[in-house]
Enzyme design. Structure first.
Site: not given
Length: 150
Positions: A65, A68, A114, A117, A137
């Site tokens: 991510c 984070c 995510c 976060c 995707c």
């Protein structure tokens, strides 16, 4: 291995518990992200198809991510979907991703975030390759590739 049935269950009944949570004010995200990364991850934007830097990258490593640094996907499950966005068949861990029913733009889809976060990553579809049949995707701007050191 997650299947479409699992994804629908998570989107309607609740998501797996993440290992940890990262909650920061909007001002923090604006400070650490580029304008485009902020637009996509925090404002639920998308990049134009075939424009993302990671779309045609197939180096070995893991995709984390951008907000984070939580590991999201492994390069071994990335594939060329011809959709215009990086595509994956499974998350790195079942609890890495959060699934949300998305009815924007007159469509019914499943948004993927995510799970640490709440960064918007993209969407998931049931038209991927076997054995899972899943296509995550994902916007390039929502991830960074941590390459394996050989």
């Amino acid at each position: 291995m997650l299947t479409w049935k699992d994804i629908i269950h998570f989107a309607t009944k609740g998501n797996p518990t993440p290992e940890k949570r990262v909650e920061k004010p909007e001002s923090y995200w604006k400070e650490i992200l580029t304008t485009e990364q902020f637009r996509i991850t925090r404002l639920k934007g998308t990049e134009r198809p075939h424009t993302g830097e990671l779309c045609s990258t197939y180096d070995e490593g893991q995709y984390n991510c951008i907000c984070c640094n939580t590991p999201l996907f492994d390069s071994t499950i990335k594939y060329e979907s011809s959709s215009g966005w990086p595509s994956f068949t499974q998350p790195i861990q079942e609890n890495a991703i959060q699934y949300v029913k998305d009815t924007t733009f007159g469509m019914v889809r499943v948004e993927v975030l995510c799970n640490t976060c709440d960064a918007h990553l993209g969407h998931i579809f049931p038209d991927g390759p076997e054995p899972s049949g899943l296509r995550y995707c994902i916007n390039s701007e929502s991830m960074k590739l941590e390459k394996n050191n050989d």
